[in-house]
Design an enzyme around this catalytic site. Structure first.
Site, short mmCIF file in Angstrom:
data_model
loop_
_atom_site.label_atom_id
_atom_site.label_comp_id
_atom_site.label_asym_id
_atom_site.label_seq_id
_atom_site.Cartn_x
_atom_site.Cartn_y
_atom_site.Cartn_z
N GLU A 108 2.94 -5.01 -3.49
CA GLU A 108 3.92 -4.91 -4.56
C GLU A 108 3.65 -5.97 -5.61
O GLU A 108 3.32 -7.11 -5.28
CB GLU A 108 5.33 -5.12 -4.01
CG GLU A 108 6.39 -5.00 -5.06
CD GLU A 108 7.80 -5.00 -4.48
OE1 GLU A 108 7.95 -5.23 -3.28
OE2 GLU A 108 8.74 -4.77 -5.25
N LYS A 129 1.33 5.59 -4.77
CA LYS A 129 1.12 4.53 -5.76
C LYS A 129 2.12 4.76 -6.87
O LYS A 129 2.03 5.75 -7.60
CB LYS A 129 -0.32 4.54 -6.27
CG LYS A 129 -0.61 3.41 -7.24
CD LYS A 129 -2.10 3.18 -7.42
CE LYS A 129 -2.35 2.04 -8.41
NZ LYS A 129 -3.77 1.67 -8.49
N ASP A 220 -13.89 -2.26 -11.79
CA ASP A 220 -13.00 -3.23 -11.13
C ASP A 220 -13.32 -3.32 -9.64
O ASP A 220 -12.44 -3.25 -8.79
CB ASP A 220 -11.54 -2.81 -11.37
CG ASP A 220 -10.57 -3.96 -11.11
OD1 ASP A 220 -11.03 -5.12 -10.99
OD2 ASP A 220 -9.36 -3.71 -11.01
N1 LIG Z 1 -4.17 4.15 0.34
C1 LIG Z 1 -3.93 2.89 0.68
N2 LIG Z 1 -3.80 2.56 1.98
C2 LIG Z 1 -3.57 1.27 2.34
N3 LIG Z 1 -3.44 0.25 1.45
C3 LIG Z 1 -3.57 0.53 0.15
C4 LIG Z 1 -3.82 1.85 -0.30
N4 LIG Z 1 -3.90 1.84 -1.64
C5 LIG Z 1 -3.71 0.58 -2.01
N5 LIG Z 1 -3.51 -0.23 -0.96
C6 LIG Z 1 -3.25 -1.68 -0.99
O1 LIG Z 1 -2.65 -1.99 -2.22
C7 LIG Z 1 -3.48 -2.86 -2.98
C8 LIG Z 1 -3.37 -2.52 -4.44
O2 LIG Z 1 -3.79 -1.18 -4.64
P1 LIG Z 1 -4.47 -0.72 -6.00
O3 LIG Z 1 -5.69 -1.55 -6.23
O4 LIG Z 1 -4.63 0.75 -6.00
O5 LIG Z 1 -3.32 -1.13 -7.00
P2 LIG Z 1 -3.44 -1.75 -8.43
O6 LIG Z 1 -2.09 -1.93 -8.92
O7 LIG Z 1 -4.36 -0.93 -9.26
O8 LIG Z 1 -4.09 -3.14 -8.12
P3 LIG Z 1 -5.00 -4.03 -9.02
O9 LIG Z 1 -4.97 -3.53 -10.41
O10 LIG Z 1 -4.31 -5.32 -8.81
O11 LIG Z 1 -6.37 -3.96 -8.37
C9 LIG Z 1 -4.86 -2.70 -2.41
O12 LIG Z 1 -5.64 -3.87 -2.60
C10 LIG Z 1 -4.56 -2.45 -0.95
O13 LIG Z 1 -4.36 -3.67 -0.29
#
Ligand SMILES: Nc1ncnc2c1ncn2[C@@H]1O[C@H](COP(=O)(O)OP(=O)(O)OP(=O)(O)O)[C@@H](O)[C@H]1O
Length: 453
Positions: A108, A129, A220
């Site tokens: 989060e 997400k 990224d």
């Molecule tokens: N499908 C999934 N299963 C388990 N954990 C997940 C999954 N998707 C995301 N996460 C967890 O949530 C974190 C953040 O996910 P994601 O990178 O998609 O989000 P974000 O908001 O784009 O993050 P950022 O921009 O900070 O990289 C991941 O590093 C992982 O720890």
């Protein structure tokens, strides 16, 4: 498009670790969302309507080749086929509670939530997400979902379900759950052993090579964006396509990513200067990730040879101004150093393709292991074994009993010992082995008691 106001902020998901406490980011400013598609409505609108969920069906990615046939079209020289056409699709307005039981928040930040949920109509565990609608544009959201969904059928790319919707506060899409979290939470302070790193490298280079074949650049790549599906790392998947961009577009830097991941040619840009998005930036990040998983840390804080001595040392070596291998690379074999030189060269013309690492899979990568204590003996029966020894010794103390067991099983399974075995014998052998590996090994170390099975 509903009542949600569009705003053009990028969104961030804050992480609590990394180099310098920076946050990492969704790309707010690449141009690929300009590719709206009107001819593609059939293919794109279907998966997003509520019917796919209200009928109690969650489509598994890759199940329908015909609807997603665009991805199979051979890209021409400058394009990846229709994959670059980001559809404009209405997202049905609903609440989470309509169809999902939220079981846990996996991650989060101020800008997005990653939620572990149960989809009631199908009794399926999914991850949602949920991006704060006020902090992203619907186009950015659609781009991320579209690329994730279209790339999903690659074995090492996270599968997105054909489900996206909006609530009053969030844009949301559904994806599969990675039971072992991300790589960042799986690597110890001394990294993973060579076998695991090779497995990870092979899978990621395949996923990124696939993206590059579609003229897409991930932009990224970092340990937080690699998800783990099996404890021995035989199945990892690339995720987070928020910054993914079509090759060749003019973009700004991905904001708030770890500075260690930023290629030197991007660090050198002045504020707000745009540059052409190219796959070699993924190659750079791949080199950093490889070092990171082998050692537990990035090789430097930033690829700035003026400000960062560690990078300056590597750059001199890489440019053959010295034969002195930088201290933090001394554990690696000459072959792996050759590989690092190709990924981490300052010269963008010289930088290798993402799949280069495959040429080095049969080579030894780690020659000796630098111990936590410089005076400690470095010799062990095999360097791989010693990696694991240090990993257990230093990391396990922070983990719960269950996590310890999981790590222990992972280590054993990487040695082919994942069949039912006499745990007492295993434990004794591990203890004997640890004491021969490390003269300073303390059999009373608290963390090892947790290995009791
Ligand atoms: N499908 C999934 N299963 C388990 N954990 C997940 C999954 N998707 C995301 N996460 C967890 O949530 C974190 C953040 O996910 P994601 O990178 O998609 O989000 P974000 O908001 O784009 O993050 P950022 O921009 O900070 O990289 C991941 O590093 C992982 O720890």
């Amino acid at each position: 498009m509903g009542t949600i106001e569009k705003r053009s902020f990028s969104f961030r998901l804050r992480r609590s670790f990394g180099d310098g406490g920076s946050t990492n980011s969704r790309n707010s400013n690449n141009n690929s969302s300009t590719c709206t598609n009107h001819n593609n409505q059939k293919r794109c609108s279907t998966p997003l309507t509520p019917t796919s969920t209200s009928t109690g069906r969650l489509e598994v990615p890759g199940a329908s080749v015909s609807r997603r046939s665009s991805i199979y079209k051979k890209p021409d020289k400058n394009d990846g086929g229709q994959i670059h056409m980001i559809p404009d699709v209405e997202l049905p307005l609903m609440t989470f509670a309509d169809q999902y039981n939220i079981e846990k928040t996996l991650a989060e930040g101020c800008f997005a939530k990653i939620l572990l949920c149960r989809h009631r109509p199908t009794n399926t565990t999914v991850v949602l997400k949920a991006v704060h609608a006020e902090l992203t544009t619907i186009k950015e959201f659609q781009k991320e979902f579209h690329y994730n969904y279209e790339l999903s059928h690659h074995h090492h790319i996270l599968s997105a379900y054909a489900v996206a919707f909006q609530t009053m506060d969030y844009y949301v899409f559904a994806m599969e759950h990675a039971p072992y979290g991300d790589l960042a939470s799986n690597i110890g302070p001394n990294g993973l052993h060579e076998t695991a790193c090779k497995l990870i490298a092979e899978q990621l280079s395949s996923a990124l090579g696939f993206m590059h074949s579609k003229n897409l650049v991930h932009r990224d790549l970092k340990v937080e964006n690699v998800l783990v599906f099996t404890p021995d790392f035989t199945r990892v998947k690339l995720c987070d396509f928020g910054a993914t961009t079509k090759k060749g577009l003019l973009v700004h830097k991905v904001k708030h990513t770890w500075t260690s991941c930023v290629p030197p040619e991007q660090l050198e840009l002045i504020k707000n200067e745009r540059f052409q998005c190219l796959p070699i930036s993924d190659s750079w990040q791949f080199g950093i990730l490889l070092y990171n998983i082998l050692t537990g840390n990035p090789p430097w804080l930033s690829a700035d040879w003026v400000k960062d001595q560690a990078y300056a040392n590597f750059m001199k070596y890489e440019q053959r101004k010295t034969t002195k291998v930088p201290e933090n690379f001394r554990r690696f074999s000459p072959r792996l150093m050759r590989c690092f030189r190709k990924y981490l060269t300052h010269d963008t013309e010289e930088r290798c393709k993402i799949t280069e690492v495959n040429k080095y899979m049969k080579d030894r990568w780690v020659e000796c292991r630098i111990s936590a204590s410089k005076s400690a003996t470095l010799i062990s029966p095999t360097p791989q074994d010693q990696d694991s020894c240090i990993y257990l010794n230093q990391r396990e103390g922070r983990l719960s009993g269950d996590e310890n067991k999981l790590r222990f099983r992972r280590m054993m399974s990487s040695y082919g010992l994942d069949v039912p075995i006499d745990q007492g014998m295993v434990r004794k052998r591990v203890w004997d082995w640890l004491s021969t590996c490390d003269a300073s090994f303390d059999p009373e170390v608290e963390s090892l008691h947790a290995l009791e099975m």
